[in-house]
Design a protein around this motif. Sequence first.
Motif, PDB file in Angstrom:
ATOM      1  N   TYR A  99      43.913  31.409  38.657  1.00 16.43           N
ATOM      2  CA  TYR A  99      43.869  32.435  37.620  1.00 16.43           C
ATOM      3  C   TYR A  99      43.828  31.780  36.247  1.00 16.43           C
ATOM      4  O   TYR A  99      44.121  30.613  36.083  1.00 16.43           O
TER       5      TYR A  99
ATOM      6  N   ASN B  30      42.239  43.021  41.230  1.00 21.15           N
ATOM      7  CA  ASN B  30      43.478  42.631  41.894  1.00 21.15           C
ATOM      8  C   ASN B  30      44.349  41.722  41.034  1.00 21.15           C
ATOM      9  O   ASN B  30      45.464  41.404  41.409  1.00 21.15           O
ATOM     10  N   ARG B  31      43.849  41.316  39.862  1.00 14.21           N
ATOM     11  CA  ARG B  31      44.615  40.419  39.001  1.00 14.21           C
ATOM     12  C   ARG B  31      45.076  41.193  37.771  1.00 14.21           C
ATOM     13  O   ARG B  31      44.273  41.883  37.136  1.00 14.21           O
ATOM     14  N   GLN B  50      48.915  38.663  41.185  1.00 10.92           N
ATOM     15  CA  GLN B  50      47.735  38.728  42.037  1.00 10.92           C
ATOM     16  C   GLN B  50      48.111  39.661  43.184  1.00 10.92           C
ATOM     17  O   GLN B  50      48.999  39.347  43.976  1.00 10.92           O
ATOM     18  N   SER B  97      38.636  40.166  41.377  1.00 16.46           N
ATOM     19  CA  SER B  97      38.971  39.078  42.284  1.00 16.46           C
ATOM     20  C   SER B  97      37.939  37.945  42.195  1.00 16.46           C
ATOM     21  O   SER B  97      36.854  38.107  41.629  1.00 16.46           O
ATOM     22  N   THR B 103      35.951  36.693  37.898  1.00 17.31           N
ATOM     23  CA  THR B 103      37.406  36.732  37.758  1.00 17.31           C
ATOM     24  C   THR B 103      37.888  36.227  36.426  1.00 17.31           C
ATOM     25  O   THR B 103      39.026  36.485  36.030  1.00 17.31           O
TER      26      THR B 103
END
Lengths: 114, 117
Positions: A99, B30-31, B50, B97, B103
Amino acid sequence: GEDVEQSLFLSVREGDSSVINCTYTDSSSTYLYWYKQEPGAGLQLLTYIFSNMDMKQDQRLTVLLNKKDKHLSLRIADTQTGDSAIYFCAESYSISGGYNKLIFGAGTRLAVHP
Amino acid sequence: DTGVSQDPRHKITKRGQNVTFRCDPISEHNRLYWYRQTLGQGPEFLTYFQNEAQLEKSRLLSDRFSAERPKGSFSTLEIQRTEQGDSAMYLCASSPSVLSGRTYEQYFGPGTRLTVT
């Protein structure tokens, strides 16, 4: 450490081009972003550039990236009064797991006058 | 796709009270991220989810702060025993995602402005 620096204020005349500059410190940043914030509102994603590119153009917006100097700029062509806002530069700090935590500068206030 | 929404938009509370904010991300993102923005500054990262798992917390998130995302959809941020220094704009962002190939795109909500008196 991570740090993003921007000049605080820019004033331009309507119809001219605006150039907003930013320097960052993390050479491992994968993506660099420009966001726009109008008064009392959230941040609008304007554009972003992958770190292996040196230029990206999207309509009136041109992003230039000098990876060697860790310098990013946003050029707005034919600036309009509706472009008056605060513009934030951000670098992504990738964490294992994939991320991206964004590190923001303090923002550049763009004032467009007739 | 209606964008990221946050509720309430504004909250005024007295020092020592508890407050809770809600964030609804873009559907199928989803984040989810929480940031805090103080006057004249850019947003600062607070925490990341997440799906329902909280995977990262900033040192800015003291013990008085707790965030949840129980079903992997909406998220809440609670501040207990608020202090004047907690006054800020609390921003939520979401991103799709890894499978989407996008993402790295984070979309922000309008924020909740908290004033602690």
